[in-house]
Design an enzyme around this catalytic site. Structure first.
Site, PDB file in Angstrom:
ATOM      1  N   CYS A 274      88.358  25.827  17.881  1.00  0.00           N
ATOM      2  CA  CYS A 274      89.322  24.987  18.621  1.00  0.00           C
ATOM      3  C   CYS A 274      89.507  25.398  20.075  1.00  0.00           C
ATOM      4  CB  CYS A 274      90.655  24.926  17.887  1.00  0.00           C
ATOM      5  SG  CYS A 274      91.537  26.498  17.766  1.00  0.00           S
ATOM      6  N   HIS A 332      96.492  26.520  16.803  1.00  0.00           N
ATOM      7  CA  HIS A 332      95.488  25.496  17.088  1.00  0.00           C
ATOM      8  C   HIS A 332      95.598  25.170  18.575  1.00  0.00           C
ATOM      9  CE1 HIS A 332      92.678  22.324  16.763  1.00  0.00           C
ATOM     10  NE2 HIS A 332      93.551  21.354  16.887  1.00  0.00           N
ATOM     11  N   ASP A 355      92.578  16.129  21.758  1.00  0.00           N
ATOM     12  CA  ASP A 355      92.069  17.224  20.938  1.00  0.00           C
ATOM     13  C   ASP A 355      90.603  16.972  20.600  1.00  0.00           C
ATOM     14  OD1 ASP A 355      91.583  19.276  19.229  1.00  0.00           O
ATOM     15  OD2 ASP A 355      93.300  18.907  17.913  1.00  0.00           O
ATOM     16  N   ASN A 395     105.339  19.288  13.168  1.00  0.00           N
ATOM     17  CA  ASN A 395     106.611  19.014  12.498  1.00  0.00           C
ATOM     18  C   ASN A 395     106.625  19.122  10.975  1.00  0.00           C
ATOM     19  OD1 ASN A 395     108.786  18.112  14.454  1.00  0.00           O
ATOM     20  ND2 ASN A 395     107.076  16.847  15.144  1.00  0.00           N
ATOM     21  N   ASP A 397     106.890  20.235   7.065  1.00  0.00           N
ATOM     22  CA  ASP A 397     107.629  21.257   6.320  1.00  0.00           C
ATOM     23  C   ASP A 397     106.641  22.055   5.464  1.00  0.00           C
ATOM     24  OD1 ASP A 397     109.952  20.300   7.380  1.00  0.00           O
ATOM     25  OD2 ASP A 397     110.534  19.163   5.590  1.00  0.00           O
TER      26      ASP A 397
END
Length: 683
Positions: A274, A332, A355, A395, A397
């Protein structure tokens, strides 16, 4: 009357490069200019002089088969939407008239040809031609990539070196990178990248027309940096087997990669991960004149099913299991580019996520973005491009589950870990700048006290697991450093008014930043007795000899599982951390008097902090300071020993440049790095 005779066209390179802030591209054979600003060319005439009353001039500007023709007027006129050309009557040299060619701020990026035609009264025609490269112009208010502050333009367009942030948010590693946009051949390779793209090969006319739009350009580049769908620059590899190419960690700059890609006839360079994909894309965007910065997202979620939920599984003794298609990368890396979004509306202008790492397809192609950062923050998943995917990366969980023979023994939820820190290099300084608040509605400190993850003021970390009856806290005493024991404490709390017998399992596994951990390399198990409402602290340590050969540049996943022997209730606490490597120290002699064309000296020093001898190869590089790279072999260095290596360098460019060194240790999985910013004065 005799016709005009052209001797040649003078591109006035030194003047134009300075005015267009492209003087660092002086190694290119071409004239390099920016759209939205005029540039001057001079016609060298043979025979008679130019007669403004009887002679006329026309200019034809060509991009591939597209062209625009215009008369050369005697009125200074620049347009933000049309090409114009003019002669300034004041100070006109009739033997060598100067023509100003003014590209609009909406002109397409590319390699242009132009033709000057002279007509006399009796229609005699003479021609001369030249070439120029046209880039975006972040200094021009009419350009869609205009960024308002000069220090940002210097950092995000002109700067040819920077820092990439890796490791973990609590123990960040700054990796130097040379963007190399001014190295010989890099400019031409970046333009070739656009020519090699499927968009250009399938419809050259439309590609040239679309290149006026940075949204289009950035999307093409995002796809072309990886090689999944096209003849892109880099082949990704996360297998651990890099024998067919270069280990991604060994790249130190973009020019080696771009040069190899060109020299191979546009075959993918092996290998990238990356940060390499992102850094090379940053080079290409800065070359094209689009402001760009490299961004790291710590604890980045790869949510394959889009449910904003990542599940992690552990055994009852604390070993992390490879059971989920979803994953969290410790970090990342992507890029942000600055542009206006006329396709979305003014409120989405500014930084856009792109990206180039091939993760998911977008419009059928492995690319991502541009996704407005403002849209990610406000969860505008209806907007182009790829906002839902990036939103999940910052974001999601995390659900942590303890299993035994397929049975769920314990379950806990963490809403804070993913996207815990998003950052880039600060403008003008070698340190990180947090962007987390640009991507997320960050809670105030008081609202996060009860969460599973928090940070203590001394930089140590704290992870917590809790149930109705017991709680366990796992905390590092300090950020771990190579050559020192990893010291941590396990705090066990009895929350009830009855005595308890507890089994305590602690487990450590090495892991790469984007993989599930490998086998356990350290563990301890024990039984403790707790009085009613009692808390006990168990100090632990992992010695250097126990982790050095296993971990290297990887991370450690540490987990503790607490088992109530009466109720069989289990509680889990985990922490993933990296061990800070030692750094190479670079000292430059007579720092204040460094000038181009003069030889200077520097010293690279390394002190061995490890518990065993090390040997390796030292590589030193510096765009604008050194031609290519220099290599030195370092023989066996005892624990605690120091080695010094002198180097000489002769700067070829002025300004702030990065001298960087890396030491690849041959007897362990580790590379030691260091850098020094060097200011080269004008002679």
């Amino acid at each position: 009357m005799e016709g005009l005779s052209f001797k040649n066209v003078n591109l006035e390179k030194s003047e134009n490069l300075e005015k267009h802030r492209t003087e660092d591209f002086s190694t290119s054979k071409s004239l390099v200019v920016r759209r939205g600003a005029p540039f001057r060319v001079s016609l060298q005439l043979e025979g008679r002089a130019f007669n403004p009353k009887t002679d006329s001039l026309r200019i034809k500007v060509m991009l591939g088969r597209l062209y625009v023709a215009m008369p050369v007027t005697f009125v200074k006129h620049a347009s933000s939407t049309h090409w114009t050309a003019y002669i300034e009557p004041k100070g006109l040299n009739l033997q060598s008239p100067s023509i100003y060619i003014s590209p609009p701020a909406t002109a397409s990026v590319g390699s242009y040809r132009f033709q000057v035609s002279a007509f006399t009264q009796n229609n005699q025609k003479t021609r001369a031609s030249g070439r120029f490269i046209l880039l975006c112009n972040p200094w021009c208010p009419e350009d869609t990539v205009h960024i308002p502050f000069e220090d940002q333009r210097e950092e995000y367009v002109q700067k040819d070196s920077g820092l990439l942030f890796m490791g973990t948010a609590k123990n960040m590693v700054s990796r130097p990178w040379s963007f190399d946009q001014y190295e010989p051949g890099v400019l031409e390779t970046c333009l070739n990248l656009l020519q090699v793209s499927p968009q250009h090969q399938q419809n050259r006319r439309m590609d040239y027309l679309n290149r006026r739009n940075p949204v289009y350009i950035s999307r093409v580049v995002s796809a072309m940096i990886n090689s999944e769908d096209d003849r892109g620059v880099l082949k990704g590899n996360w297998s651990g087997d890099y024998k067919q190419g270069v280990h991604p960690s060994l790249w130190t700059g973009s020019s080696d990669i771009l040069r190899q890609w060109t020299q191979s006839g546009f075959s993918p360079v092996k290998y990238g991960q990356c940060w390499v994909f992102a850094a090379v894309m940053c080079t290409v965007m800065r070359v094209l004149g689009i402001p760009c910065r490299v961004v790291t997202n710590f604890n980045s979620a790869h949510d394959t099913n889009g449910n904003l939920l990542i599940e992690e599984f552990y055994s009852e003794t604390g070993k992390k299991l490879n059971r989920s298609k979803d994953s969290i990368w410790n970090f990342h890396v992507w890029v942000e580019c600055w542009m206006t979004r006329r396709d979305l509306g003014k409120e989405m202008d500014g930084w856009q996520v792109l990206d180039p790492t091939p993760q998911e397809r977008s419009g059928g192609v492995f690319c991502c973005g541009p996704a407005p950062v403002k849209a990610i923050k406000d969860r505008r998943i209806d907007l182009f491009y790829d906002v839902p995917f990036v939103y999940a990366e910052v974001n999601a969980d995390v659900h942590s589950i303890v299993l035994s023979e397929g049975r769920v023994l314990s379950y806990s939820k963490d809403t804070e870990r993913v996207g815990s820190l998003i950052c880039t290099k600060a403008v003008g300084y070698p340190r990180h700048q947090s962007l987390t608040g640009d991507y997320k509605h960050v809670k105030s400190p008081t609202s996060t006290i009860s969460s599973r993850s928090s940070t203590m003021s001394d930089g140590s970390t704290l992870r917590r697991g809790s149930s109705k009856g017991v709680a366990v806290l796992l905390s590092l005493d300090k950020a771990p450093v190579a050559g020192e024991p990893v010291r941590f404490t396990v705090k066990v709390i009895n929350k009830q008014n009855v005595a308890k017998m507890m089994k305590v399992h602690v487990n450590a596994q090495a892991k790469e930043y984007n993989h599930s951990p490998s086998d356990t390399f350290w563990e301890t198990h024990g039984v403790i007795q707790l009085a009613p409402m009692e808390a006990k602290v168990i100090p632990q340590q992992i010695l250097p000899a126990q982790y050095e050969d296993v971990v290297g540049d990887d991370l450690i996943n540490l987990a503790v599982v607490l088992q109530d022997m009466a109720s069989q209730e289990r509680v889990l606490a985990t922490e993933e951390f990296n061990i800070a490597s030692p750094e190479l120290v670079i000292e430059v002699a007579k720092e204040s008097s460094i000038m181009p064309g003069k030889e200077h000296t520097a010293t690279v020093s390394f002190t061995n902090p490890f518990s065993h001898q090390v040997s390796g190869v030292l590589t030193v590089a510096g765009a604008g300071l050194l031609q290519g790279k220099v290599h030195f072999r370092m023989s066996q260095l005892r624990p605690g020993g120091t080695v010094q290596q002198g180097i000489t360098f002769t700067p070829s460019m002025v300004g702030t440049k990065m001298l960087q060194a890396s030491l690849l240790l041959t007897n362990m999985n580790s590379t030691i790095r260091g850098f020094k910013m060097v200011f080269v004065n004008r002679a």
